[in-house]
Write a protein that holds these residues in place. Structure first.
Motif, PDB file in Angstrom:
ATOM      1  N   VAL A  22       0.863  -1.178   0.000  1.00  0.00           N
ATOM      2  CA  VAL A  22       0.000   0.000   0.000  1.00  0.00           C
ATOM      3  C   VAL A  22       0.899   1.227   0.000  1.00  0.00           C
ATOM      4  O   VAL A  22       1.760   1.366   0.865  1.00  0.00           O
ATOM      5  CB  VAL A  22      -0.940   0.026   1.214  1.00  0.00           C
ATOM      6  CG1 VAL A  22      -1.720   1.340   1.262  1.00  0.00           C
ATOM      7  CG2 VAL A  22      -1.913  -1.160   1.160  1.00  0.00           C
TER       8      VAL A  22
ATOM      9  N   THR B 292      -4.442   6.577  -0.690  1.00  0.00           N
ATOM     10  CA  THR B 292      -3.676   5.333  -0.588  1.00  0.00           C
ATOM     11  C   THR B 292      -4.112   4.359  -1.678  1.00  0.00           C
ATOM     12  O   THR B 292      -5.284   4.298  -2.059  1.00  0.00           O
ATOM     13  CB  THR B 292      -3.859   4.678   0.785  1.00  0.00           C
ATOM     14  OG1 THR B 292      -5.240   4.378   0.989  1.00  0.00           O
ATOM     15  CG2 THR B 292      -3.352   5.589   1.890  1.00  0.00           C
TER      16      THR B 292
ATOM     17  N   GLU C 296      -3.543   0.261  -3.191  1.00  0.00           N
ATOM     18  CA  GLU C 296      -3.044  -1.102  -3.072  1.00  0.00           C
ATOM     19  C   GLU C 296      -2.477  -1.551  -4.414  1.00  0.00           C
ATOM     20  O   GLU C 296      -3.129  -1.416  -5.449  1.00  0.00           O
ATOM     21  CB  GLU C 296      -4.167  -2.047  -2.648  1.00  0.00           C
ATOM     22  CG  GLU C 296      -3.703  -3.496  -2.505  1.00  0.00           C
ATOM     23  CD  GLU C 296      -4.836  -4.453  -2.195  1.00  0.00           C
ATOM     24  OE1 GLU C 296      -4.558  -5.659  -2.018  1.00  0.00           O
ATOM     25  OE2 GLU C 296      -6.004  -4.006  -2.133  1.00  0.00           O
TER      26      GLU C 296
ATOM     27  N   ALA D 281      -7.025  -0.389   1.195  1.00  0.00           N
ATOM     28  CA  ALA D 281      -6.590   0.965   0.840  1.00  0.00           C
ATOM     29  C   ALA D 281      -7.760   1.714   0.207  1.00  0.00           C
ATOM     30  O   ALA D 281      -8.859   1.159   0.023  1.00  0.00           O
ATOM     31  CB  ALA D 281      -5.408   0.898  -0.128  1.00  0.00           C
TER      32      ALA D 281
END
Length: 505
Positions: A338, A346, A348, A437
């Motif tokens: 992440v 954020t 992933e 995320a």
């Protein structure tokens, strides 16, 4: 120091001559002069017939004897014996229907045919509509171009473009000049794309940007690795983590004379992966062969900015080059990581070979949050899905503003760099949801629609801006020297974007 042949692509000395053709021919030595004449569906036109008469030939007899094809781009060479004639080589150039597309193809073939010569004199396209004249000039300039090569002294270099191009008759000189300048921007983008990656790394591209900025009146700012870390550019840092050459972000600014608060501001973002191994999701060997061109988007944006002053682009333009090398090593970012992008979102990681959208996400977020553009656009060799969908003849364009998308399509039609509008299908957006995320950077299992999903991911970082995305993975590279293209990066989009910017108010 940068190689001047890279940043200054060799071009011909162009002129539009409003003098009698006989006088123009008399200015040149006949031995290395090529006189080009158009052959269309109706045969040789009046100006072509006059040109042939000047060298002692009859248009009807020439066509009956040589039977030159009229297909756009066909070139038939007619050699003449030494004597009192004004030219020793006549080129009968097929122009098809005489459309702009056919004249562009004819120009490209003619440009190739006269490489290495001292002069070309022609009346092809004289008096035609401005779009047709522009197409001829673009094609002729690009046909004369050859990719740079890194050769020993024992190897014969590729012939240079014809030294002099004289267009004789009623041409619009400004249209020709601007068309050639746009073509030169394409050549610059191609030059940058084919530089070997043992030379071309993020710092090298940034250095070229500084040089071009000084030459062309641009303000240039470069973020190094430490500054990227301090600024929170997590996408660039993740993708470039395993490389011996750290990432860079380059900003270039063009401000036209007299610009004020109401002058539109356009931000162009270019993907600049100077080499792409795929990272831990490593590519097969054959998949890496063209990866020195994976920075084509950044090269195109740089070439566009470098042409803004010469073309008097009437709007403010900022270029952002998101530069990194996607290598494999102990510091490589991993599937499942992440990362935090500029602005705090954020992400992933789903596949380390989908790195381009990560570096561009940082640049898009920076543009949205800090630059407040009226229009935000990105261009990238992004997805194999774009190539599967449209092949190598056109590129998908995505836009959150129909007017912007339509203007880009029109610009592509004017320059022969065709775009096809693709939808931002909202039904696909849930495939980017992440359990850990804010968003996953690729579609989950069963997601599909790779180019659309990539566009939906990028849109997340453009905020509420008027935004467009050009996925040039299919059209950004050529495997052959043919037509307007040379093997390697095509520079697709440079002329299109310049035309779009020139028309903007």
């Amino acid at each position: 120091m940068p190689d001047p042949e890279l940043l200054n692509p060799p071009t011909s000395d162009w002129s539009v001559q409003d003098r009698p053709l006989a006088d123009v021919l008399a200015d040149h030595e006949p031995g290395d002069l090529a006189l080009a004449v158009a052959v269309g569906e109706a045969g040789v036109d009046a100006s072509g017939a006059e040109a042939l008469e000047l060298v002692g030939l009859d248009a009807t007899s020439v066509r009956a004897t040589w039977e030159p094809p009229v297909a756009a781009g066909a070139v038939t060479a007619v050699p003449l014996a030494p004597g009192e004639r004004a030219a020793r080589t006549i080129l009968l150039v097929g122009v098809g229907t005489g459309s702009a597309a056919d004249l562009r193809s004819a120009g490209a073939a003619l440009g190739r045919a006269v490489r290495g010569r001292s002069a070309l004199v022609t009346t092809i396209g004289a008096g035609e509509p401005l779009a047709t004249q522009s197409a001829l000039a673009e094609g002729l300039a690009l046909g004369g171009y050859a990719s740079p090569r890194w050769l020993s002294d024992r190897t014969t270099p590729t012939p240079a473009p014809v030294a002099v191009v004289a267009l004789v008759g009623p041409y619009d000189g400004d249209v020709v000049r601007r068309s050639v300048r746009r073509a030169t921007a394409t050549m610059l983008a191609r030059n940058l794309a084919v530089v070997p990656s043992n030379t071309k790394n993020p710092a090298w591209v940034a250095a070229q940007a500084r040089t071009l900025g000084r030459r062309h009146g641009l303000d240039v700012t470069v973020w190094n690795e430490r500054e990227l870390r301090a600024g929170g550019f997590g996408g660039l840092l993740a993708v470039g983590a395993a490389s011996a050459t750290p990432p860079r972000l380059v900003r270039l600014d063009w401000t036209p004379e007299g610009a004020g608060a109401r002058t539109p501001h356009v931000v162009l973002v270019g993907k600049g992966i100077t080499f792409d191994t795929g990272g831990l999701d490593i590519k097969p060997a054959e998949g890496m062969l063209a990866m020195k061109t994976d920075m084509s988007g950044a090269g195109i944006v740089l070439s566009v900015l470098a042409a803004c002053r010469d073309l008097a682009v009437p709007v403010r333009v900022t270029g952002l080059l998101a530069l990194a090398e996607n290598a494999v090593g102990a510091a490589s970012y991993r599937p499942g990581d992440v990362i935090t992008h500029y602005g705090g979102r954020t992400v992933e990681i789903g596949n380390t070979d989908a790195e381009g959208r990560l570096v561009m996400a940082d640049a898009l977020a920076y543009a949205d949050l800090e630059l407040e553009p009226d229009v935000l656009l990105d261009i990238a060799t992004l997805t194999g899905a774009a190539r599967v969908a449209l092949g190598r003849s056109m590129a998908p364009v995505y836009a959150t503003d129909d007017a912007v998308g339509e203007a880009l399509v029109r610009a592509g039609e004017a320059t022969g760099e065709r775009l096809w509008p693709f939808p931002l299908v909202e039904d696909y957006r849930p495939n980017l949801d992440s359990d850990v995320a804010d968003i996953n950077h690729i579609a989950g299992i069963g997601g599909g629609a790779g180019s659309i999903s990539a566009a939906l991911f990028l849109r997340e970082f453009a905020g509420s801006r008027s935004w467009a995305h050009l996925d040039i993975a299919g059209v950004g590279r050529s495997d052959v020297d043919s037509g307007l293209h040379t093997k390697g990066g095509t520079g697709f989009g440079a002329r299109l974007l310049l035309h779009w910017l020139e028309e903007m108010r």
